[in-house]
Design a protein around this motif. Structure first.
Motif, PDB file in Angstrom:
ATOM      1  N   VAL A  25       0.833  -1.224   0.066  1.00 27.77           N
ATOM      2  CA  VAL A  25       0.371   0.119   0.068  1.00 27.77           C
ATOM      3  C   VAL A  25       0.958   1.656  -0.196  1.00 27.77           C
ATOM      4  O   VAL A  25       0.668   2.213  -0.531  1.00 27.77           O
ATOM      5  N   LEU A  26       2.456   0.796   0.675  1.00 29.20           N
ATOM      6  CA  LEU A  26       3.017   2.526   1.164  1.00 29.20           C
ATOM      7  C   LEU A  26       3.426   2.799  -0.574  1.00 29.20           C
ATOM      8  O   LEU A  26       3.421   4.003  -1.217  1.00 29.20           O
ATOM      9  N   ASN A  27       3.474   2.312  -1.217  1.00 32.03           N
ATOM     10  CA  ASN A  27       4.263   2.134  -2.372  1.00 32.03           C
ATOM     11  C   ASN A  27       2.529   2.457  -3.578  1.00 32.03           C
ATOM     12  O   ASN A  27       3.051   2.450  -5.193  1.00 32.03           O
ATOM     13  N   GLU A  28       1.698   2.374  -3.520  1.00 32.01           N
ATOM     14  CA  GLU A  28       0.610   2.416  -4.038  1.00 32.01           C
ATOM     15  C   GLU A  28      -0.181   3.898  -3.701  1.00 32.01           C
ATOM     16  O   GLU A  28      -0.712   4.878  -4.834  1.00 32.01           O
ATOM     17  N   VAL A  29       0.356   4.473  -2.775  1.00 29.91           N
ATOM     18  CA  VAL A  29      -0.099   5.682  -2.506  1.00 29.91           C
ATOM     19  C   VAL A  29       0.714   7.718  -2.878  1.00 29.91           C
ATOM     20  O   VAL A  29       1.588   7.076  -3.147  1.00 29.91           O
ATOM     21  N   ALA A  30       0.168   8.255  -3.614  1.00 35.15           N
ATOM     22  CA  ALA A  30       0.606   9.780  -4.226  1.00 35.15           C
ATOM     23  C   ALA A  30       1.887  10.124  -2.572  1.00 35.15           C
ATOM     24  O   ALA A  30       2.939  10.565  -2.965  1.00 35.15           O
ATOM     25  N   VAL A  59       9.573   2.025   0.016  1.00 35.88           N
ATOM     26  CA  VAL A  59       9.018   3.025  -1.147  1.00 35.88           C
ATOM     27  C   VAL A  59       9.728   2.955  -1.970  1.00 35.88           C
ATOM     28  O   VAL A  59      11.281   3.197  -2.155  1.00 35.88           O
ATOM     29  N   THR A  60       9.811   2.482  -3.230  1.00 34.76           N
ATOM     30  CA  THR A  60      10.538   2.675  -4.813  1.00 34.76           C
ATOM     31  C   THR A  60      10.873   4.280  -4.427  1.00 34.76           C
ATOM     32  O   THR A  60       8.852   4.804  -4.754  1.00 34.76           O
ATOM     33  N   GLY A  61      11.438   4.835  -5.243  1.00 37.86           N
ATOM     34  CA  GLY A  61      11.887   6.216  -5.609  1.00 37.86           C
ATOM     35  C   GLY A  61      12.106   6.883  -4.380  1.00 37.86           C
ATOM     36  O   GLY A  61      11.791   6.036  -3.350  1.00 37.86           O
ATOM     37  N   LYS A  62      12.048   7.930  -4.299  1.00 32.64           N
ATOM     38  CA  LYS A  62      11.575   8.933  -2.791  1.00 32.64           C
ATOM     39  C   LYS A  62      10.605   9.320  -2.975  1.00 32.64           C
ATOM     40  O   LYS A  62       8.908  10.280  -3.475  1.00 32.64           O
ATOM     41  N   PRO A  63       9.822   8.762  -1.653  1.00 35.06           N
ATOM     42  CA  PRO A  63       8.780   9.053  -0.722  1.00 35.06           C
ATOM     43  C   PRO A  63       8.521  10.291  -0.511  1.00 35.06           C
ATOM     44  O   PRO A  63       9.254  11.072  -0.071  1.00 35.06           O
ATOM     45  N   ARG A  64       7.487  10.974  -0.618  1.00 36.73           N
ATOM     46  CA  ARG A  64       6.950  12.156  -0.329  1.00 36.73           C
ATOM     47  C   ARG A  64       5.822  11.885   1.308  1.00 36.73           C
ATOM     48  O   ARG A  64       4.944  11.892   1.227  1.00 36.73           O
ATOM     49  N   ILE A  65       6.377  12.613   1.814  1.00 38.27           N
ATOM     50  CA  ILE A  65       5.742  13.076   2.994  1.00 38.27           C
ATOM     51  C   ILE A  65       5.855  13.947   3.751  1.00 38.27           C
ATOM     52  O   ILE A  65       5.986  15.757   3.326  1.00 38.27           O
ATOM     53  N   VAL A  66       4.198  14.185   3.861  1.00 37.62           N
ATOM     54  CA  VAL A  66       3.842  15.198   3.816  1.00 37.62           C
ATOM     55  C   VAL A  66       3.575  16.077   5.802  1.00 37.62           C
ATOM     56  O   VAL A  66       1.945  14.970   6.430  1.00 37.62           O
ATOM     57  N   PRO A  67       4.537  16.383   6.723  1.00 39.27           N
ATOM     58  CA  PRO A  67       3.761  16.564   7.886  1.00 39.27           C
ATOM     59  C   PRO A  67       2.710  17.460   7.923  1.00 39.27           C
ATOM     60  O   PRO A  67       2.629  18.086   7.484  1.00 39.27           O
ATOM     61  N   VAL A  68       1.721  17.005   8.703  1.00 43.39           N
ATOM     62  CA  VAL A  68       0.550  17.343   9.403  1.00 43.39           C
ATOM     63  C   VAL A  68       1.086  18.028  11.385  1.00 43.39           C
ATOM     64  O   VAL A  68       0.792  17.515  11.911  1.00 43.39           O
ATOM     65  N   PRO A  69       0.500  19.048  10.977  1.00 41.58           N
ATOM     66  CA  PRO A  69       0.852  19.990  12.392  1.00 41.58           C
ATOM     67  C   PRO A  69      -0.542  19.496  13.550  1.00 41.58           C
ATOM     68  O   PRO A  69      -1.592  19.198  13.164  1.00 41.58           O
ATOM     69  N   ASP A  70      -0.097  19.072  14.436  1.00 42.51           N
ATOM     70  CA  ASP A  70      -0.629  18.229  15.383  1.00 42.51           C
ATOM     71  C   ASP A  70      -1.522  18.715  16.222  1.00 42.51           C
ATOM     72  O   ASP A  70      -0.593  19.129  17.316  1.00 42.51           O
ATOM     73  N   PRO A  71      -2.554  19.364  16.650  1.00 44.37           N
ATOM     74  CA  PRO A  71      -3.355  20.090  17.484  1.00 44.37           C
ATOM     75  C   PRO A  71      -3.278  20.023  18.690  1.00 44.37           C
ATOM     76  O   PRO A  71      -2.984  18.071  19.362  1.00 44.37           O
ATOM     77  N   GLU A  72      -2.372  20.658  19.930  1.00 47.18           N
ATOM     78  CA  GLU A  72      -2.717  20.396  21.174  1.00 47.18           C
ATOM     79  C   GLU A  72      -3.478  19.271  21.982  1.00 47.18           C
ATOM     80  O   GLU A  72      -4.674  20.613  21.701  1.00 47.18           O
ATOM     81  N   ARG A  73      -3.368  18.507  22.450  1.00 43.98           N
ATOM     82  CA  ARG A  73      -5.116  17.938  23.752  1.00 43.98           C
ATOM     83  C   ARG A  73      -4.469  18.453  24.866  1.00 43.98           C
ATOM     84  O   ARG A  73      -3.260  18.643  25.378  1.00 43.98           O
ATOM     85  N   ASP A  74      -5.818  19.228  25.658  1.00 46.86           N
ATOM     86  CA  ASP A  74      -5.886  19.588  27.223  1.00 46.86           C
ATOM     87  C   ASP A  74      -5.762  17.982  27.706  1.00 46.86           C
ATOM     88  O   ASP A  74      -6.343  16.739  27.634  1.00 46.86           O
ATOM     89  N   ARG A  75      -4.000  17.823  28.199  1.00 46.03           N
ATOM     90  CA  ARG A  75      -2.986  16.801  29.132  1.00 46.03           C
ATOM     91  C   ARG A  75      -3.800  17.728  30.758  1.00 46.03           C
ATOM     92  O   ARG A  75      -3.648  16.305  31.166  1.00 46.03           O
ATOM     93  N   ASP A  76      -4.513  18.368  31.155  1.00 41.59           N
ATOM     94  CA  ASP A  76      -4.117  18.537  32.462  1.00 41.59           C
ATOM     95  C   ASP A  76      -5.739  18.331  33.508  1.00 41.59           C
ATOM     96  O   ASP A  76      -6.077  19.226  34.405  1.00 41.59           O
ATOM     97  N   ASP A  77      -6.314  16.805  32.922  1.00 43.03           N
ATOM     98  CA  ASP A  77      -7.150  16.504  33.625  1.00 43.03           C
ATOM     99  C   ASP A  77      -8.197  16.599  33.656  1.00 43.03           C
ATOM    100  O   ASP A  77      -8.618  17.578  34.760  1.00 43.03           O
ATOM    101  N   PRO A  78      -9.281  17.548  32.334  1.00 46.60           N
ATOM    102  CA  PRO A  78     -10.067  17.882  32.556  1.00 46.60           C
ATOM    103  C   PRO A  78     -11.227  17.645  33.155  1.00 46.60           C
ATOM    104  O   PRO A  78     -11.039  16.502  33.128  1.00 46.60           O
ATOM    105  N   ALA A  79     -12.240  18.831  33.190  1.00 49.76           N
ATOM    106  CA  ALA A  79     -13.325  18.299  33.708  1.00 49.76           C
ATOM    107  C   ALA A  79     -14.050  16.545  33.424  1.00 49.76           C
ATOM    108  O   ALA A  79     -14.656  16.420  33.951  1.00 49.76           O
ATOM    109  N   ASP A  80     -14.438  17.345  32.455  1.00 49.61           N
ATOM    110  CA  ASP A  80     -14.909  17.128  31.078  1.00 49.61           C
ATOM    111  C   ASP A  80     -13.663  16.095  29.828  1.00 49.61           C
ATOM    112  O   ASP A  80     -14.284  16.713  29.133  1.00 49.61           O
ATOM    113  N   TYR A  81     -12.885  14.826  30.520  1.00 52.71           N
ATOM    114  CA  TYR A  81     -12.304  13.863  29.462  1.00 52.71           C
ATOM    115  C   TYR A  81     -13.076  13.882  28.110  1.00 52.71           C
ATOM    116  O   TYR A  81     -11.848  14.026  26.881  1.00 52.71           O
ATOM    117  N   GLY A  82     -14.161  13.121  27.896  1.00 50.63           N
ATOM    118  CA  GLY A  82     -14.303  12.299  26.179  1.00 50.63           C
ATOM    119  C   GLY A  82     -14.635  14.348  25.532  1.00 50.63           C
ATOM    120  O   GLY A  82     -14.420  13.987  24.510  1.00 50.63           O
TER     121      GLY A  82
END
Length: 252
Positions: A25-30, A59-82
């Protein structure tokens, strides 16, 4: 035009543990979409480099990697974790949707371990589809999980004879340990097993950064090795700037 979005499980990090299906699959996508946490957590640049190494190997050829900035999650034990997790999932969907709109062709999201086990990639893909801005067909490629590698490294069977195994999180461990005797624990940055009231009653099999060159393993009666595992966890985090660990607890 409908495009393909493949969620590819890469395993725990060792390139030799990537499946033949994943390689195909890695060799089938762009191009490859990768969550990039380096802005908030510079030490995680190593995780991006490990994905690049896997792609370069297979991957055959030079793989093209697109980094996606990952938003920060509230990890300070929020009252509503869900609700906090839901907000984070929505922010990630917006970020990955933007990357798909900015890049043409079929894509793959590179996922540590298995996309179906304590990972948000499948939920992320569903949210992108529901938003409707990109016409996608979603495909899931399973990968070897760190739980499976933990069992292999310690040469053990996760379940007892004829018995169940409960997979839980550090957040739920103290409650689940009251009614279950055989637990796999993930997402536990505090190593919550150290707080169990009867450590002599449990055996621990623990592993960190499984599949990497500096993986760490600890096993023994919880009362005797809990602090050993905690020190090893701290060392692993200090060495790489991040740590991913999991463990099995079994009542003696």
């Amino acid at each position: 035009m409908t495009r393909r979005l493949a969620l590819v499980g890469l395993g725990p990090g060792d390139p030799e543990l990537v499946t033949a299906q994943a390689v195909r699959v890695l060799n089938e996508v762009a191009y490859f979409l990768v969550a990039d946490k380096t802005e908030q957590h510079p030490g995680t640049a190593d995780l991006l480099a490990m994905r690049e190494e896997i792609c370069a190997r297979y991957v055959t050829g030079k793989p093209r990697i697109v980094p996606v900035p990952d938003p920060e999650r509230d990890r300070d034990d929020p009252a509503d974790y869900g609700a906090a997790v839901q907000d984070w999932h929505e922010a990630r969907a917006v970020a990955f949707e933007r990357a798909l709109l900015d890049n043409e062709g079929d894509a793959a999201i590179l996922v540590w371990g298995d996309p179906a086990l304590y990972d948000s990639a499948i939920r992320l893909a569903h949210r992108i589809v529901e938003r409707g801005a990109v016409d996608l067909t979603v495909e899931v490629i399973p990968g070897l999980s760190s739980i499976q590698l933990l069992a292999a490294r310690h040469r053990l069977v996760l379940n007892t004879v004829g018995g169940p195994v409960t997979v839980t999180t550090g957040r739920r461990l103290l409650d689940d340990a009251a009614s279950h005797d055989n637990l796999v624990v993930v997402l536990d940055g505090a190593l919550t097993c150290r707080r169990l009231p009867d450590p002599d009653a449990w055996h621990l099999w623990w592993g960190a950064n499984l599949g990497s060159a500096d993986e760490k393993l600890v096993a023994g009666r919880l009362s005797e090795v809990a602090d050993v595992a905690w020190r090893a966890r701290s060392q692993a985090r200090q060495a790489r700037g991040w740590v991913m660990d999991t463990y099995l607890l079994r009542r003696c």
